[in-house]
Design a protein around this motif. Sequence first.
Motif, PDB file in Angstrom:
ATOM      1  N   UNK A  30     -45.597  -2.110  62.524  1.00  0.00           N
ATOM      2  CA  UNK A  30     -46.508  -2.946  61.745  1.00  0.00           C
ATOM      3  C   UNK A  30     -46.050  -3.053  60.289  1.00  0.00           C
ATOM      4  N   UNK A  31     -45.356  -2.038  59.790  1.00  0.00           N
ATOM      5  CA  UNK A  31     -44.790  -2.124  58.447  1.00  0.00           C
ATOM      6  C   UNK A  31     -43.731  -3.223  58.384  1.00  0.00           C
ATOM      7  N   UNK A  32     -42.892  -3.297  59.416  1.00  0.00           N
ATOM      8  CA  UNK A  32     -41.885  -4.359  59.477  1.00  0.00           C
ATOM      9  C   UNK A  32     -42.545  -5.738  59.571  1.00  0.00           C
ATOM     10  N   UNK A  33     -43.581  -5.808  60.359  1.00  0.00           N
ATOM     11  CA  UNK A  33     -44.292  -7.086  60.501  1.00  0.00           C
ATOM     12  C   UNK A  33     -44.935  -7.495  59.176  1.00  0.00           C
ATOM     13  N   UNK A  34     -45.476  -6.528  58.444  1.00  0.00           N
ATOM     14  CA  UNK A  34     -46.078  -6.813  57.141  1.00  0.00           C
ATOM     15  C   UNK A  34     -45.022  -7.297  56.148  1.00  0.00           C
ATOM     16  N   UNK A  35     -43.819  -6.716  56.202  1.00  0.00           N
ATOM     17  CA  UNK A  35     -42.734  -7.167  55.322  1.00  0.00           C
ATOM     18  C   UNK A  35     -42.357  -8.611  55.626  1.00  0.00           C
ATOM     19  N   UNK A  36     -42.311  -8.953  56.913  1.00  0.00           N
ATOM     20  CA  UNK A  36     -42.015 -10.342  57.289  1.00  0.00           C
ATOM     21  C   UNK A  36     -43.098 -11.288  56.783  1.00  0.00           C
ATOM     22  N   UNK A  37     -44.345 -10.882  56.942  1.00  0.00           N
ATOM     23  CA  UNK A  37     -45.459 -11.721  56.485  1.00  0.00           C
ATOM     24  C   UNK A  37     -45.440 -11.883  54.963  1.00  0.00           C
ATOM     25  N   UNK A  38     -45.086 -10.817  54.248  1.00  0.00           N
ATOM     26  CA  UNK A  38     -44.999 -10.899  52.788  1.00  0.00           C
ATOM     27  C   UNK A  38     -43.883 -11.841  52.345  1.00  0.00           C
ATOM     28  N   UNK A  39     -42.745 -11.805  53.055  1.00  0.00           N
ATOM     29  CA  UNK A  39     -41.646 -12.695  52.689  1.00  0.00           C
ATOM     30  C   UNK A  39     -42.015 -14.159  52.955  1.00  0.00           C
ATOM     31  N   UNK A  40     -42.703 -14.420  54.048  1.00  0.00           N
ATOM     32  CA  UNK A  40     -43.156 -15.782  54.323  1.00  0.00           C
ATOM     33  C   UNK A  40     -44.166 -16.236  53.279  1.00  0.00           C
ATOM     34  N   UNK A  41     -45.035 -15.338  52.884  1.00  0.00           N
ATOM     35  CA  UNK A  41     -46.026 -15.655  51.859  1.00  0.00           C
ATOM     36  C   UNK A  41     -45.353 -16.002  50.528  1.00  0.00           C
ATOM     37  N   UNK A  42     -44.311 -15.270  50.179  1.00  0.00           N
ATOM     38  CA  UNK A  42     -43.576 -15.556  48.937  1.00  0.00           C
ATOM     39  C   UNK A  42     -42.894 -16.924  49.009  1.00  0.00           C
ATOM     40  N   UNK A  43     -42.332 -17.254  50.163  1.00  0.00           N
ATOM     41  CA  UNK A  43     -41.701 -18.575  50.317  1.00  0.00           C
ATOM     42  C   UNK A  43     -42.724 -19.692  50.170  1.00  0.00           C
ATOM     43  N   UNK A  44     -43.885 -19.500  50.745  1.00  0.00           N
ATOM     44  CA  UNK A  44     -44.932 -20.520  50.633  1.00  0.00           C
ATOM     45  C   UNK A  44     -45.397 -20.695  49.197  1.00  0.00           C
ATOM     46  N   UNK A  45     -45.464 -19.597  48.457  1.00  0.00           N
ATOM     47  CA  UNK A  45     -45.855 -19.685  47.040  1.00  0.00           C
ATOM     48  C   UNK A  45     -44.814 -20.443  46.229  1.00  0.00           C
TER      49      UNK A  45
END
Length: 114
Positions: A30-45
């Motif tokens: 889940x830590x890896x999944x959270x890192x992926x979600x954070x990177x996608x969130x940064x791209x969207x921003x």
Amino acid sequence: MTDECKKYESLFVFRTQEELEDHIQSCPECQQMQKKMDSVSELLKQVRPYYKKKKMDILRVKCACALFLLAFAGTSTCLIRFNTDISDTIKYGTVLSAEDLGFPVDSYGLITVE
């Protein structure tokens, strides 16, 4: 058979942020999944301003079309209202036939073709 954690999605959708963070601290998948979600969130921003600009351009085009339609409707209404040739020919309830328009018609009122 692999024992992968499948809780991330359900915690993300149905639980509070604190419960999700507690689970992420204890689960490496889940830590890896959270890192992926954070990177996608940064791209969207990063790309958000470009889409906002595009949305404003579409809004301007819609406003211009509405103003054009309003001007066209007002002009055509004024022309019909003040031009007596048009307003005498076209009245509510009258039907123009092919014979009124000057076409050759037969006894049924259909346009004849020779």
